[in-house]
Scaffold this motif. Structure first.
Motif, PDB file in Angstrom:
ATOM      1  N   PRO A 165       3.487 -16.513   8.993  1.00 43.59           N
ATOM      2  CA  PRO A 165       2.083 -16.943   9.047  1.00 43.59           C
ATOM      3  C   PRO A 165       1.478 -17.004   7.642  1.00 43.59           C
ATOM      4  N   ALA A 166       2.013 -17.864   6.785  1.00 51.57           N
ATOM      5  CA  ALA A 166       1.690 -17.819   5.358  1.00 51.57           C
ATOM      6  C   ALA A 166       0.196 -17.951   5.067  1.00 51.57           C
ATOM      7  N   GLU A 167      -0.481 -18.925   5.696  1.00 50.35           N
ATOM      8  CA  GLU A 167      -1.893 -19.112   5.392  1.00 50.35           C
ATOM      9  C   GLU A 167      -2.780 -18.065   6.045  1.00 50.35           C
ATOM     10  N   GLY A 168      -2.273 -17.358   7.054  1.00 48.91           N
ATOM     11  CA  GLY A 168      -3.108 -16.466   7.832  1.00 48.91           C
ATOM     12  C   GLY A 168      -2.976 -14.995   7.510  1.00 48.91           C
ATOM     13  N   THR A 169      -2.070 -14.642   6.591  1.00 45.15           N
ATOM     14  CA  THR A 169      -1.833 -13.227   6.346  1.00 45.15           C
ATOM     15  C   THR A 169      -2.198 -12.819   4.926  1.00 45.15           C
ATOM     16  N   VAL A 170      -2.611 -11.562   4.773  1.00 50.90           N
ATOM     17  CA  VAL A 170      -2.670 -10.952   3.451  1.00 50.90           C
ATOM     18  C   VAL A 170      -1.225 -10.764   3.005  1.00 50.90           C
ATOM     19  N   PHE A 171      -0.903 -11.167   1.770  1.00 45.48           N
ATOM     20  CA  PHE A 171       0.484 -11.097   1.319  1.00 45.48           C
ATOM     21  C   PHE A 171       0.495 -10.895  -0.193  1.00 45.48           C
ATOM     22  N   VAL A 172       0.633  -9.640  -0.616  1.00 47.99           N
ATOM     23  CA  VAL A 172       0.605  -9.313  -2.053  1.00 47.99           C
ATOM     24  C   VAL A 172       1.503  -8.108  -2.314  1.00 47.99           C
ATOM     25  N   ARG A 173       2.345  -8.210  -3.322  1.00 47.67           N
ATOM     26  CA  ARG A 173       3.056  -7.061  -3.886  1.00 47.67           C
ATOM     27  C   ARG A 173       2.590  -6.912  -5.329  1.00 47.67           C
ATOM     28  N   GLN A 174       2.278  -5.677  -5.739  1.00 45.37           N
ATOM     29  CA  GLN A 174       1.828  -5.477  -7.110  1.00 45.37           C
ATOM     30  C   GLN A 174       1.866  -3.987  -7.462  1.00 45.37           C
ATOM     31  N   SER A 175       1.721  -3.717  -8.759  1.00 43.82           N
ATOM     32  CA  SER A 175       1.716  -2.337  -9.240  1.00 43.82           C
ATOM     33  C   SER A 175       0.454  -1.629  -8.772  1.00 43.82           C
ATOM     34  N   GLN A 176       0.602  -0.343  -8.471  1.00 45.64           N
ATOM     35  CA  GLN A 176      -0.522   0.402  -7.907  1.00 45.64           C
ATOM     36  C   GLN A 176      -0.292   1.899  -7.983  1.00 45.64           C
ATOM     37  N   ILE A 177      -1.362   2.632  -7.783  1.00 47.43           N
ATOM     38  CA  ILE A 177      -1.316   4.070  -7.539  1.00 47.43           C
ATOM     39  C   ILE A 177      -1.955   4.279  -6.173  1.00 47.43           C
ATOM     40  N   LYS A 178      -1.197   4.857  -5.255  1.00 46.98           N
ATOM     41  CA  LYS A 178      -1.679   4.994  -3.876  1.00 46.98           C
ATOM     42  C   LYS A 178      -1.549   6.436  -3.415  1.00 46.98           C
ATOM     43  N   TYR A 179      -2.543   6.889  -2.659  1.00 42.58           N
ATOM     44  CA  TYR A 179      -2.490   8.232  -2.070  1.00 42.58           C
ATOM     45  C   TYR A 179      -2.680   8.115  -0.557  1.00 42.58           C
ATOM     46  N   THR A 180      -1.808   8.763   0.185  1.00 44.83           N
ATOM     47  CA  THR A 180      -1.857   8.734   1.650  1.00 44.83           C
ATOM     48  C   THR A 180      -2.044  10.142   2.190  1.00 44.83           C
ATOM     49  N   THR A 181      -3.017  10.304   3.066  1.00 46.32           N
ATOM     50  CA  THR A 181      -3.241  11.579   3.731  1.00 46.32           C
ATOM     51  C   THR A 181      -3.554  11.312   5.193  1.00 46.32           C
ATOM     52  N   GLY A 182      -2.663  11.728   6.057  1.00 47.92           N
ATOM     53  CA  GLY A 182      -2.835  11.456   7.481  1.00 47.92           C
ATOM     54  C   GLY A 182      -2.860   9.962   7.751  1.00 47.92           C
ATOM     55  N   ALA A 183      -3.889   9.501   8.453  1.00 45.49           N
ATOM     56  CA  ALA A 183      -4.004   8.091   8.809  1.00 45.49           C
ATOM     57  C   ALA A 183      -4.663   7.255   7.711  1.00 45.49           C
ATOM     58  N   TRP A 184      -5.125   7.915   6.642  1.00 43.66           N
ATOM     59  CA  TRP A 184      -5.843   7.217   5.579  1.00 43.66           C
ATOM     60  C   TRP A 184      -4.971   7.011   4.350  1.00 43.66           C
ATOM     61  N   SER A 185      -5.198   5.890   3.670  1.00 42.66           N
ATOM     62  CA  SER A 185      -4.552   5.647   2.376  1.00 42.66           C
ATOM     63  C   SER A 185      -5.534   4.901   1.473  1.00 42.66           C
ATOM     64  N   PHE A 186      -5.456   5.232   0.182  1.00 43.88           N
ATOM     65  CA  PHE A 186      -6.353   4.644  -0.812  1.00 43.88           C
ATOM     66  C   PHE A 186      -5.512   4.233  -2.023  1.00 43.88           C
ATOM     67  N   SER A 187      -5.924   3.156  -2.684  1.00 42.20           N
ATOM     68  CA  SER A 187      -5.131   2.704  -3.824  1.00 42.20           C
ATOM     69  C   SER A 187      -5.989   2.085  -4.915  1.00 42.20           C
ATOM     70  N   LEU A 188      -5.480   2.179  -6.146  1.00 43.87           N
ATOM     71  CA  LEU A 188      -5.963   1.434  -7.293  1.00 43.87           C
ATOM     72  C   LEU A 188      -4.847   0.471  -7.663  1.00 43.87           C
TER      73      LEU A 188
END
Length: 388
Positions: A165-188
């Motif tokens: 679904p190329a036009e309909g999906t978010v699709f990105v790979r990139q460098s990041q710092i991510k933190y995951t805790t339980g059901a939540w995740s946050f990233s820069l």
């Protein structure tokens, strides 16, 4: 025999055993588990374009990229045949138990799509490997390059096309710092802006003073899962005497619902200035209007239903769309940008044994510019894939 030689012998023997048994575990050396995996895939495609085929070097000839669908005169219909194995990939990972009882992991993955040719199709068919993933994870933290936290990879349907679904999906790979805790995740995440300049050209700028920020919540249940993700980013253009920036936001809801052995996958994304995050950058993030940036609003999404015919046969039926709300007052600057794109596809997949899949897929895609000029593509794709 030295310790190093013994370790190498163990690694080689275990790797051979794992290749034969199609497992991901390669070896344990000291306190580190070493794993590998990937797949080999052949794609053969016949694509019929209503307004002339893109050049053979176009990435849209390797897999469906909405912005590459030609628009214009329907009398210029052209059909082309392509065959490649560039989607084949390899990944390598480690997991080490530390003295504090926690585990540090690494993962790196390569394939050959969307890379510089490095050869030609006349003789060698050589293609440069490209990095897909390269990251470290430890104690809820992730450092490196992988899927954006704004994207729900688990919602992607099973398709022969590289994305589906190329036009309909978010699709990105990139460098990041991510933190995951339980059901939540946050990233820069790494910022990058695609800006429409005079005459409809695209400028790619990397002048943001802040990283892109995402927050995501995942709910899992027996019936499937549901994900909500938010994105905040700064669009910038600092070229010549212009110093422009604009804040943009987006929200995406996606998930999967089980119906016995069948499943329904979906995504709906809306935002201002999303640009490269959706539709494989089918629309830019903003238009440069003098010394100001006018962010482009967009809505996109898809819905896909997979049906299991029996233990060896299955099919996915997919609809995907993208719509941009272009500022028509700025068409003298932006030219004639994409207003909408949509595609329909259906496939039949056969796995005689686990990890080996033969398949056929038909896709119909359409793209329309703001002026109403349009074009479409019909693609019949055959693929063979073995995952190891």
């Amino acid at each position: 025999m030295t310790t190093k030689a013994i370790a190498l012998k163990t690694l080689t023997a275990t790797a051979v055993l794992c290749a034969l048994t199609a497992t991901a575990q390669a070896a344990t050396i000291g306190g580190t588990d070493v794993t590998y995996g990937g797949y080999v895939k052949l794609d053969a495609m016949r694509s019929d374009y209503s307004a002339g085929a893109p050049a053979g070097t176009s990435v849209g000839r390797d897999f469906y990229v909405p912005s590459t669908t030609p628009v214009g005169n329907d009398d210029n219909s052209d059909a082309v045949f392509d065959m490649h194995a560039r989607e084949s990939r390899f990944n390598f990972g480690t997991a080490t138990l530390l003295d504090n009882g926690k585990t540090v992991k690494t993962h790196i993955e390569l394939d050959f799509l969307a890379s510089a040719p490095g050869g030609n199709e006349r003789v060698s068919n050589s293609y440069s490997p490209r990095i897909r993933h390269a990251f470290i994870s430890y104690d809820g933290w992730l450092f490196g390059q992988t899927w954006s936290n704004f994207q729900n990879v688990g919602a992607l349907p099973e398709a022969l096309d590289f994305i589906g679904p190329a036009e309909g999906t978010v699709f990105v790979r990139q460098s990041q710092i991510k933190y995951t805790t339980g059901a939540w995740s946050f990233s820069l995440e790494n910022p990058e802006s695609t800006i429409t300049t005079a005459g409809g050209g695209m400028a790619v700028t990397d002048d943001a003073s802040l990283p892109d920020f995402t927050a995501r919540y995942t709910h899992k249940a027996d019936w499937g899962n549901f994900v909500v993700a938010a994105l905040a980013r700064q669009l910038t253009y600092k070229v010549g005497g212009v110093d422009a920036d604009e804040t943009s936001f987006g929200i995406s809801a996606s998930g999967m619902v089980k119906f016995g052995e069948d499943n329904l996958k979906f995504m709906l994304t809306q935002g201002k200035g999303l640009g490269r995050y959706v539709g494989v950058n089918v629309a830019h993030g903003a238009v440069l209007n003098g010394n100001d940036l006018d962010a482009i609003d967009s809505t996109s999404g898809f819905i896909a239903y997979q049906h299991k015919w029996n233990s060896k046969w299955r099919s996915t039926f997919l609809y995907s769309f993208f719509s941009a709300d272009n500022n028509t007052d700025l068409l003298s600057i932006s030219g004639d940008p994409t207003e909408s794109s949509q595609s329909y596809s259906a496939n039949i997949l056969y796995s005689p044994v686990k990890r080996l899949t033969f398949g056929a897929e038909f896709k119909h895609a359409e793209r329309e510019l703001e002026s109403g000029v349009d074009g479409d593509m019909d693609r019949l794709q055959f693929s063979v894939k073995y995952a190891f």
